[in-house]
Write a protein that holds these residues in place. Sequence first.
Motif, PDB file in Angstrom:
ATOM      1  N   GLU A 222      52.245 110.959   8.984  1.00  0.00           N
ATOM      2  CA  GLU A 222      53.364 111.170   7.867  1.00  0.00           C
ATOM      3  C   GLU A 222      54.300 112.334   8.198  1.00  0.00           C
ATOM      4  O   GLU A 222      55.527 112.165   7.716  1.00  0.00           O
ATOM      5  N   ALA A 236      65.381 118.524   2.308  1.00  0.00           N
ATOM      6  CA  ALA A 236      65.294 118.798   0.794  1.00  0.00           C
ATOM      7  C   ALA A 236      65.150 117.465  -0.076  1.00  0.00           C
ATOM      8  O   ALA A 236      64.540 117.427  -0.996  1.00  0.00           O
ATOM      9  N   ALA A 239      61.951 115.866   0.259  1.00  0.00           N
ATOM     10  CA  ALA A 239      60.812 116.843  -0.514  1.00  0.00           C
ATOM     11  C   ALA A 239      61.021 116.286  -1.762  1.00  0.00           C
ATOM     12  O   ALA A 239      60.028 116.330  -2.811  1.00  0.00           O
ATOM     13  N   LEU A 242      59.453 113.139  -2.681  1.00  0.00           N
ATOM     14  CA  LEU A 242      58.049 113.085  -2.553  1.00  0.00           C
ATOM     15  C   LEU A 242      57.449 113.545  -4.134  1.00  0.00           C
ATOM     16  O   LEU A 242      56.368 113.111  -4.711  1.00  0.00           O
ATOM     17  N   LEU A 243      58.269 114.521  -4.364  1.00  0.00           N
ATOM     18  CA  LEU A 243      57.581 114.942  -5.846  1.00  0.00           C
ATOM     19  C   LEU A 243      57.961 114.054  -6.812  1.00  0.00           C
ATOM     20  O   LEU A 243      57.140 113.619  -7.809  1.00  0.00           O
ATOM     21  N   ASN A 259      44.192 116.873  -2.854  1.00  0.00           N
ATOM     22  CA  ASN A 259      44.981 116.724  -1.819  1.00  0.00           C
ATOM     23  C   ASN A 259      46.038 117.645  -1.382  1.00  0.00           C
ATOM     24  O   ASN A 259      46.898 117.810  -2.005  1.00  0.00           O
ATOM     25  N   ARG A 260      45.787 118.523  -0.319  1.00  0.00           N
ATOM     26  CA  ARG A 260      46.584 119.468  -0.063  1.00  0.00           C
ATOM     27  C   ARG A 260      47.621 118.936   0.965  1.00  0.00           C
ATOM     28  O   ARG A 260      48.668 119.645   1.161  1.00  0.00           O
ATOM     29  N   VAL A 262      49.955 116.700   0.937  1.00  0.00           N
ATOM     30  CA  VAL A 262      51.370 116.638   0.183  1.00  0.00           C
ATOM     31  C   VAL A 262      52.115 117.924   0.055  1.00  0.00           C
ATOM     32  O   VAL A 262      53.282 118.089   0.343  1.00  0.00           O
ATOM     33  N   GLU A 263      51.271 118.816  -0.411  1.00  0.00           N
ATOM     34  CA  GLU A 263      51.900 120.261  -0.415  1.00  0.00           C
ATOM     35  C   GLU A 263      52.325 120.736   0.910  1.00  0.00           C
ATOM     36  O   GLU A 263      53.376 120.956   0.772  1.00  0.00           O
ATOM     37  N   ARG A 265      53.345 118.938   3.510  1.00  0.00           N
ATOM     38  CA  ARG A 265      54.420 118.432   3.814  1.00  0.00           C
ATOM     39  C   ARG A 265      55.694 118.868   3.034  1.00  0.00           C
ATOM     40  O   ARG A 265      56.695 118.940   3.745  1.00  0.00           O
ATOM     41  N   VAL A 266      55.545 119.104   1.976  1.00  0.00           N
ATOM     42  CA  VAL A 266      56.732 119.434   1.046  1.00  0.00           C
ATOM     43  C   VAL A 266      57.215 120.752   1.688  1.00  0.00           C
ATOM     44  O   VAL A 266      58.448 120.960   1.870  1.00  0.00           O
ATOM     45  N   LEU A 267      56.249 121.703   1.795  1.00  0.00           N
ATOM     46  CA  LEU A 267      56.459 123.057   2.281  1.00  0.00           C
ATOM     47  C   LEU A 267      57.063 122.955   3.744  1.00  0.00           C
ATOM     48  O   LEU A 267      57.893 123.643   3.886  1.00  0.00           O
ATOM     49  N   LEU A 270      60.765 122.165   3.506  1.00  0.00           N
ATOM     50  CA  LEU A 270      61.601 123.015   2.923  1.00  0.00           C
ATOM     51  C   LEU A 270      61.948 124.129   3.663  1.00  0.00           C
ATOM     52  O   LEU A 270      63.067 124.820   3.806  1.00  0.00           O
TER      53      LEU A 270
ATOM     54  N   LEU B  97      53.943 106.082   0.926  1.00  0.00           N
ATOM     55  CA  LEU B  97      54.782 107.361   1.020  1.00  0.00           C
ATOM     56  C   LEU B  97      54.125 108.614   0.816  1.00  0.00           C
ATOM     57  O   LEU B  97      54.201 109.340   1.667  1.00  0.00           O
ATOM     58  N   VAL B  98      53.272 108.563  -0.141  1.00  0.00           N
ATOM     59  CA  VAL B  98      52.468 109.853  -0.348  1.00  0.00           C
ATOM     60  C   VAL B  98      51.080 109.317  -1.124  1.00  0.00           C
ATOM     61  O   VAL B  98      51.148 108.566  -1.718  1.00  0.00           O
ATOM     62  N   MET B 101      48.477 112.420  -6.460  1.00  0.00           N
ATOM     63  CA  MET B 101      47.726 113.869  -6.563  1.00  0.00           C
ATOM     64  C   MET B 101      47.194 113.648  -8.054  1.00  0.00           C
ATOM     65  O   MET B 101      47.896 113.041  -8.862  1.00  0.00           O
ATOM     66  N   ASP B 105      47.637 119.105  -9.198  1.00  0.00           N
ATOM     67  CA  ASP B 105      48.239 119.287  -8.133  1.00  0.00           C
ATOM     68  C   ASP B 105      49.624 119.359  -8.142  1.00  0.00           C
ATOM     69  O   ASP B 105      50.297 119.994  -7.403  1.00  0.00           O
ATOM     70  N   LEU B 109      52.481 121.950  -6.913  1.00  0.00           N
ATOM     71  CA  LEU B 109      53.714 121.891  -6.087  1.00  0.00           C
ATOM     72  C   LEU B 109      54.849 121.929  -6.571  1.00  0.00           C
ATOM     73  O   LEU B 109      55.926 122.461  -5.851  1.00  0.00           O
ATOM     74  N   ARG B 120      65.824 130.145  -1.480  1.00  0.00           N
ATOM     75  CA  ARG B 120      66.811 129.679  -0.522  1.00  0.00           C
ATOM     76  C   ARG B 120      68.015 130.307  -0.987  1.00  0.00           C
ATOM     77  O   ARG B 120      69.042 130.639  -0.508  1.00  0.00           O
TER      78      ARG B 120
END
Lengths: 318, 124
Positions: A222, A236, A239, A242-243, A259-260, A262-263, A265-267, A270, B97-98, B101, B105, B109, B120
């Motif tokens: 992934e 971004a 990211a 994904l959200l 499930n950590r 995804v977190e 991956r997002v972090l 970014l 894709l993902v 959750m 979660d 996130l 940023r």
Amino acid sequence: MIAALVLVSYAAVMGTMGAATLTRSSWTTRAPRLGIALWQAASVSTLSAAVLAALTFALRLSVLNADVAALLHTCLTNVRTGYATPGGSVTTTLGLAAAVLITGRATWCVLDAVVRQRRELARQLQVVGVLARRDPERGFLVVPHETATAFCLAGRGDGVVLTTAALAVLRPEELTAVVAHERAHLRGRHHLLVAASHGLARAFPGVLVFAEAEKRIAELIEMAADDAARQRSHPAALAHALLAVTSGPTPRAALAAANRSVEVRVLRLLSPFAPLGSGQRLLITAVLTLLLATPIAIAAAPAILATQADYCLIGRAL
Amino acid sequence: MRGFGELEAVVMDRIWSLESAATVREVLDDLGNERPLAYTTVMTVMENLRRKGFLVRALDGRAYRYRPAKARSEYAAELMGEALANSGDRTGALLGLVQHMTPADVASLRTALEAASRERRMRR
């Protein structure tokens, strides 16, 4: 006999502590493809060590006849002494049986996983074929559904699939990122990596290195696909995509443990991370080669050592 | 056989919309104006769909009537079920894709995302 014992120890250590060490190393998220290669090398190394251990254990002394010795320009007794295992034909039979079992089991389970996956893919592609319409300009398939998601299916007529809900919720740049991510999976044939690691884990349940390899490879592909998407759009964007995709109504099947990944991956998308330097890459590649070569080296060691001896043992064959 | 992919989708779509078992003739007529197709073409496509398990046929008088084996939404639900499944004995055929959750979660996130964007913006 010593070679066999060393190989068994190597397999045991690699299979457990080696896996634990690799799990802890953080560089894999900075170079996912290299990380995948290293996990595969660790798996192959453990497996080959086990098989070679069985084979060297089984090495029938009569196989090592004068021709082999002449090949090595060495004295036959030296070579025989190097590999000698007490127990005669019993140990030989056991050793061969073990080698055949291990190799057979691994091969069977990996092939089985690949074949099942192909069948599953074919079926899913068929269903998608009648359900979906193809987006003419961008080439992906669209399936009507109220949960936003995207996925890819490898195989004949393979493609990227999005739901109508996903199209509604994703902005143009996010859409580009998602499609690039899925295409990366297809180009890299990641489904095969998943099948192979799954097969090995199923073949030898409980062996840490295979179980961990399956999990880590799934996560790393992934990230590798995320990296490929970055070349086409701002990180971004992916990211946020994904959200956006995870915020839909949670289907019943997804109520698993937290499930950590995804977190992570997002972090990772970014915050800028320094990619691995070429020195580090070289080191890792060297380790990789070492992992693959070591079992073979250990197995061949007695023969090599025998060639070094400048004397010839006189004694009865064991 | 290979070129029929798109046609299969079109014919299946029609049969789902017709909402009752249809003969080849009825489907042909329904398609008629938009797509000039031969009777044999439509028949072959519908037979292919039947062999693949998407259609079921029953003899009605002298012609066969075809109906969908499952509703469109049922197929979609099954496919999405597989796409969104987190674990289980998946073959890894479908790379989503993902992993989906739990709402908790997702909330944490979001917080992380917002914190990161704030950071940023402050650095600029």
